[in-house]
Design a protein around this motif. Structure first.
Motif, short mmCIF file in Angstrom:
data_model
loop_
_atom_site.label_atom_id
_atom_site.label_comp_id
_atom_site.label_asym_id
_atom_site.label_seq_id
_atom_site.Cartn_x
_atom_site.Cartn_y
_atom_site.Cartn_z
N ARG A 7 4.45 -0.80 8.08
CA ARG A 7 3.37 -1.07 8.93
C ARG A 7 3.73 -1.02 10.33
O ARG A 7 4.61 -1.43 10.84
CB ARG A 7 3.29 -2.57 8.22
N TYR A 41 8.60 -2.73 9.34
CA TYR A 41 7.63 -2.71 10.54
C TYR A 41 8.13 -1.67 11.44
O TYR A 41 9.20 -1.45 12.02
CB TYR A 41 7.68 -4.04 11.26
N ARG A 72 -2.53 5.61 13.41
CA ARG A 72 -3.35 4.38 13.14
C ARG A 72 -2.56 3.26 13.28
O ARG A 72 -1.55 3.45 12.58
CB ARG A 72 -4.19 4.48 11.90
N ASP A 74 -1.53 -0.77 11.92
CA ASP A 74 -2.17 -1.75 10.76
C ASP A 74 -2.36 -3.04 11.35
O ASP A 74 -3.10 -3.61 10.64
CB ASP A 74 -0.70 -1.52 9.70
N VAL A 104 -9.13 -1.91 12.34
CA VAL A 104 -7.90 -2.65 12.62
C VAL A 104 -7.88 -3.97 12.75
O VAL A 104 -8.48 -4.59 13.67
CB VAL A 104 -7.32 -1.81 13.80
N ASP A 156 -9.12 -11.21 9.10
CA ASP A 156 -8.21 -10.05 10.07
C ASP A 156 -8.11 -10.43 11.35
O ASP A 156 -8.00 -9.37 12.32
CB ASP A 156 -9.06 -8.67 9.88
N GLU A 177 3.36 -11.09 3.54
CA GLU A 177 3.63 -9.70 3.20
C GLU A 177 4.80 -9.29 2.37
O GLU A 177 4.92 -8.26 1.63
CB GLU A 177 3.69 -8.70 4.54
#
Length: 323
Positions: A7, A41, A72, A74, A104, A156, A177
């Protein structure tokens, strides 16, 4: 077994951001990679113009310019300290709106939520910000769903108070996660065994700081702290604290050295002084935010307590430390 995807987590740094806040957010993700033996990450550091961006102290990060950022993200965190209400670069705000339109997930660390709010990407979202900025934010955004918590994750949007609070928020993020075992291992790695929940307070309670232990006084002080802009009457304070007004007065004079309403006024004036020194909020707005209504009575009360008027106090002692 399928490979865990990496990510990409972005950190948009603003000038004079607090190094502690940034490090407390970045280091748990680095440790998660190290302890898991996987590239969970990828950390991406961004700023408006790119290059080396100095923090509140000498240290800093090499950053990519927003206009040149590739790939992009995450999740994107905005890290801001000092006076985030002044960090209103139109290009930065437009870029944040574009990230939101692209779906995002966005976060704010310390004063970072102020930039997200200025960009208009926090509508209908609960969020938090460093306690120093709460009153000014509520004045600027009266419809805002601001909470005085360590961190708030609302769908989000990820926000936290700064300082060492990112350690607690990242513990929650890693747990969501990659599971509690890895999150605990990361916290142990940083000797951060006293993990705090999201609803933990940002500041020590007034009662604890004053050494007050009587339940009625504890309740009274909590009520006062949560009713700065809309002061309660003596009768309301007594009723909600579970004692008579006469008993509350006696307890206040014995343990706080002042009458209930005199102590309350002092608490509100101390808050006004804090706002004046750490924000750009106008004096009329400060008077409203601390329950004095009009500027004249506020200025008189302020002068009696501090020996100078609000404007002079701001000129003499205004500081905006990195948070």
């Amino acid at each position: 077994m399928s490979q865990t995807p990496t990510r990409r987590i972005g950190f948009l740094l603003t000038p004079d951001y607090a190094l502690m806040s940034a490090a407390a957010a970045v280091e748990p993700l680095r440790a998660a990679n190290l302890l898991s033996g996987k590239a969970l990450y990828e950390l991406v550091f961004l700023s408006a113009r790119g290059g080396w961006l100095r923090s509140s102290v000498t240290g800093g990060f090499e950053t990519e310019a927003l206009a040149e950022a590739q790939g992009r993200l995450d999740l994107l965190f905005v890290v801001s300290g000092g006076d985030p209400m002044q960090a209103t670069d139109p290009a930065v705000l437009a870029w944040l709106r574009r990230m939101a339109r692209q779906g995002v997930p966005l976060g704010g660390i310390s004063g970072g939520a102020a930039l997200l709010a200025a960009a208009g990407v926090l509508q209908d979202r609960r969020y938090t910000i460093h306690w120093m900025h709460v009153d000014e934010m509520r004045s600027l955004h009266p419809e805002a769903l601001i909470e005085r918590r360590l961190f708030v994750i609302d769908r989000d949007r990820y926000t936290c108070a700064g300082g060492v609070a990112p350690l607690d928020m990242m513990h929650a993020l890693i747990t969501m996660e990659h599971g509690a075992d890895l999150a605990r291992a990361v916290s142990d790695w940083f000797i951060h065994t006293g993990i705090r929940q999201a609803e933990a307070p940002q500041q020590q309670s007034v009662a604890l700081s004053l050494g007050v232990t009587h339940p009625a006084l504890e309740a009274m002080l909590e009520l006062m702290s949560s009713h700065i802009a809309d002061p309660l009457t003596l009768e309301d304070l007594a009723k909600l604290s579970g004692v008579s007004a006469r008993q509350l007065e006696r307890l206040s004079r014995a343990q706080l050295g002042a009458s209930v309403m005199a102590f309350y006024r002092g608490l509100r004036l101390d808050k006004a002084d804090e706002i004046l020194r750490h924000s750009g909020m106008g004096i009329d707005a400060v008077a409203q935010a601390t329950g004095f209504g009009e500027r004249s009575p506020f200025s008189r009360a302020f002068r009696r307590r501090f020996g100078c008027g609000p404007a002079a106090r701001r000129r003499a002692g205004q500081t905006r430390p990195a948070t």
